[in-house]
Design an enzyme around this catalytic site. Structure first.
Site, PDB file in Angstrom:
ATOM      1  N   HIS B 278      29.072  60.831  49.496  1.00 57.09           N
ATOM      2  CA  HIS B 278      28.526  61.605  48.379  1.00 57.09           C
ATOM      3  C   HIS B 278      27.083  61.192  48.092  1.00 57.09           C
ATOM      4  CE1 HIS B 278      29.062  58.458  45.224  1.00 57.09           C
ATOM      5  NE2 HIS B 278      30.163  58.148  45.869  1.00 57.09           N
ATOM      6  N   ASP B 290      26.878  52.751  47.164  1.00 53.41           N
ATOM      7  CA  ASP B 290      27.690  53.814  46.563  1.00 53.41           C
ATOM      8  C   ASP B 290      26.805  55.008  46.209  1.00 53.41           C
ATOM      9  OD1 ASP B 290      29.712  55.256  45.388  1.00 53.41           O
ATOM     10  OD2 ASP B 290      29.868  54.008  43.606  1.00 53.41           O
ATOM     11  N   GLU B 324      30.274  63.316  42.981  1.00 50.17           N
ATOM     12  CA  GLU B 324      31.532  62.558  43.066  1.00 50.17           C
ATOM     13  C   GLU B 324      31.752  61.771  41.787  1.00 50.17           C
ATOM     14  OE1 GLU B 324      33.998  58.937  44.037  1.00 50.17           O
ATOM     15  OE2 GLU B 324      31.945  59.043  43.306  1.00 50.17           O
ATOM     16  N   GLU B 325      30.655  61.295  41.213  1.00 45.68           N
ATOM     17  CA  GLU B 325      30.773  60.318  40.124  1.00 45.68           C
ATOM     18  C   GLU B 325      31.245  60.920  38.801  1.00 45.68           C
ATOM     19  OE1 GLU B 325      30.845  57.339  40.650  1.00 45.68           O
ATOM     20  OE2 GLU B 325      29.520  56.780  42.304  1.00 45.68           O
ATOM     21  N   ASP B 352      33.156  55.792  51.595  1.00 43.65           N
ATOM     22  CA  ASP B 352      32.711  55.650  50.200  1.00 43.65           C
ATOM     23  C   ASP B 352      33.239  54.359  49.580  1.00 43.65           C
ATOM     24  OD1 ASP B 352      31.649  56.139  47.684  1.00 43.65           O
ATOM     25  OD2 ASP B 352      33.269  57.473  47.072  1.00 43.65           O
ATOM     26  N   HIS B 422      28.024  50.475  40.942  1.00 45.28           N
ATOM     27  CA  HIS B 422      27.532  51.083  39.690  1.00 45.28           C
ATOM     28  C   HIS B 422      26.602  50.175  38.894  1.00 45.28           C
ATOM     29  CE1 HIS B 422      31.312  53.934  39.455  1.00 45.28           C
ATOM     30  NE2 HIS B 422      30.632  54.071  40.578  1.00 45.28           N
TER      31      HIS B 422
END
Lengths: 455, 455
Positions: B278, B290, B324-325, B352, B422
């Protein structure tokens, strides 16, 4: 006697699986303790940051001997002692210089003297450089071309080897024997491409050896990036000259100590299980991966046994070996004393391949040993130990092969190891705590199950 | 007909093992190409350093869409196109503040608003803090205690889980539902301990969701170290007050694009193999792990096929998914269009889970699918792929389950993943090139062998 052989078999079956289940629970306990504890990582931090790298013969190595002895004494192990070892003493001297000095080009190359190199003399050496990528090529060029030159060994470590140790092994001859081989043809010095398969700005040092039948000439490592730059330069301008200077020298041997701590076995205290790493190192960086972590993991194994109250049947001995990097005198002394004292050794484990997620164990021993130890893989598989295979047992353990026991190495994934190996990049902050916790737990678990169940 | 059935069997046997041998050689070729190439890593560097993080709705995401489209166009793939997707748009606003402001203590806490949080208003909020470590505890305290307070969710991610995704999963409820749960009892805001099992100074963001039946209150992440500090403080002084301020807000949805590139199949061009990552991300750090790396690996898979001249039978489609998030609208759109266009899908793979040494593949599908794919493990085992197991197939692929095809995730070792996840620590320099090369090669090899041999 047996009225119900089926029932008896059933009882046996349940006892066996109960034992298996209990062992699994003990191993779970070992991992829990390791994954929750910050002790080993914090000890490594002290070793790396407060003490630093630990070259044989250096004050730092002496400090590290005292530090690890104190650590194990404070843990109230059953026995803590030092084992005297005569160790070599080589010093790097002044910060080295390696600079392209042709009329229209001035370029510094990332460099360091290789371990064991002689010095250039304080004035340094200036000479033209000739690049080769094999000893055959060197031979083909011969004395006419090589005489008076600096030979630049630039065989690239092959990144397509899946195991980076193979890539390293394939080009190690340049570092170890390059100087004497070039000296045969009259070279005045050698520059050796660092042996790491990746690309970086760190010169990676490591031992080199002289063949005493030819003149001893200085030997330098270049970072892979600098080697690429120099090679590119040589393609465009053939008469590139380089100035090098180092004041490295050998001093007389000195005294070091293998540092040993023991947790006595409850049932067979005379049988020894050795778990070790080497306390000495190269002088670049902080020697966190090679092999500060291995030493701290060995001590951590004993801490885990003590803290969890898991009492081993045999004596577990954590050993911080001396002088792995130069002459392996610590490993030799340890085996020699074991022989003299008629010790009984059961098996030995070493951690000396850096910190990354451990994926297996390699066992140096008979096929029967390997097969017997492999049987216990199912206990470790849930924790990401995927294999127990025949292989190498660790440098410091080699002399213990006289005892005909399995010599075992923990095998972390090796993708990143040569990014750090023998270079200024081998620092504490490059060690991941969780990966180190997994290594200590894996070693402790293997020791537990082999001690408990036999092999 | 057969005079010599034994000989015939022998021929069959040799043909089979010859095919197997040829396939092994092709896979070796794939790994060689991947391990020698710096293209994917260099693309990731551009994405991370020149473009940066790629929050849904941000200019950087638009730039990344153009960049990856151009990358695939320059590779001269057979088809490159964009697939329009309506995507959410949340903005973080000003740098957030979170500060202990009791009379005798002033201490900044490492913090950020959680993804999707509303703002405090420009004046911020000051309130007393109450720590809980479960929703049950919150309920037990009830409205009398909670009303008007900032609730601090501090359940620690359990480091003894071997799989860090399990540790994360166990505490994720605090981040996702903490705000609405606390709001039920009159809380004015929530602080949530970051979900990583390790200890660091980075606040780790991630999506949170509001239950629209209660007031929407601001939600912040604290770094694990700051959470520990705050917790310690609360033990000594009960009436600790904290000032928080953020100006985050939701904007109207905007337009993004799944970026798609195809290498047409030679035999079954209508059958699609999807390989994806993603492109969107959180806004902290550079979103290298990520999931910049996953996207660059997907493109690299096509590059490897093209460069080595290995022609797939089916069409391989690299997809950079949107969103995606937050709402997974990219994955949904992709499956929806596949349905509308009556596409035939064969299987799909996603990367991922960050970059670390890949150790296996997890397959979401029927038991037959899993067993059939597992058969090919021996081809990958020499490259350190230790398992192919039933498991999760990747967030962006979930809607493709309507096609009843296997959804596959590459599984890197997960020890380090949540150190980056993140957070501002998810930067390009934390990605190891060799580990990424292994991931691209493993995915390309699995695609090759499944496309070639069927499953």
């Amino acid at each position: 006697m047996l009225k119900h052989p089926f029932l008896f078999a059933l009882v046996l079956f349940f006892s066996a699986s109960q034992a298996q289940n209990d062992d699994s629970l003990v191993i779970r306990k070992i991992y829990n303790e390791s994954l929750r504890s910050h002790v080993a990582y914090s000890n490594l931090e002290h070793l790396c940051i407060k003490i630093g790298s630990r070259l044989s013969g250096s004050q730092q190595l002496t400090d590290a001997i005292q530090y690890t002895k104190q650590l194990m004494t404070d843990m109230k192990l059953d026995t803590v002692y030092l084992q005297e070892v005569k160790i070599p003493h080589w010093i790097r001297g002044d910060k080295e210089i390696c600079r392209v000095t042709s009329t229209d080009i001035s370029m510094n190359l990332d460099n360091c003297a290789l371990g064991g190199s002689v010095g250039t003399g304080v004035k340094g050496i200036t000479a033209n450089v000739i690049e080769v990528s094999s000893f055959d090529q060197l031979k083909a060029l011969g004395k006419t071309v090589i005489n008076g030159k600096i030979v630049f060994f630039n065989q690239v470590a092959d990144p397509t080897h899946i195991n980076t140790f193979e890539a390293y092994g394939e080009v190690a001859y340049q570092r170890v024997h390059g100087a004497s081989e070039a000296s045969k043809y009259g070279a005045v010095a050698v520059l050796v491409r660092s042996l790491n398969p990746g690309h970086d700005d760190y010169p990676h040092t490591g031992i080199m050896a002289y063949d005493k039948s030819v003149a001893m000439i200085p030997a330098f490592a270049l970072s892979t990036n600098s080697a690429d730059k120099l090679s590119k330069l040589l393609k465009t301008a053939k008469d590139i000259s380089v100035y090098i200077r180092n004041t490295s020298e050998w001093r007389t041997d000195t005294t070091g100590f293998n540092v040993i701590g023991e947790l006595k076995g409850s049932k067979f205290p005379d049988e020894i299980i050795t778990v070790g790493g080497h306390l000495d190192s190269w002088d670049e960086g902080q020697a966190a991966h090679d092999d500060g972590a291995g030493c701290m993991e060995a001590i951590e194994v004993l801490r885990i046994f003590k803290t969890t109250g898991i009492r081993p049947q045999r004596t577990i001995r954590a050993v911080m070996f001396m002088d792995e990097e130069i002459h392996q005198s610590g490993g030799r002394k340890y085996a020699e004393m074991a022989g003299k004292n008629n010790e009984k050794h059961y098996f030995a484990v070493e951690s000396d391949e850096g910190v990354a997620i451990p994926v297996g164990f390699s066992v140096q021993g008979s096929d029967l040993h390997v097969a017997a130890i492999k049987k216990f893989l199912p206990y470790l598989r849930p924790y990401g130990i995927y294999f127990i295979e025949k292989g190498y047992g660790g440098v410091d353990l080699q002399e213990l092969s006289a005892f005909k026991i399995p010599l075992i190495s923990i095998v972390p994934d090796n993708s990143r190891y040569f990014d750090y190996h023998h270079s200024p990049n081998d620092t504490f902050d490059k060690v991941n705590e969780r990966e180190m916790q997994f290594a200590s737990a894996a070693i402790a678990s293997l020791i537990y199950i082999l001690d408990k169940s036999g092999y």
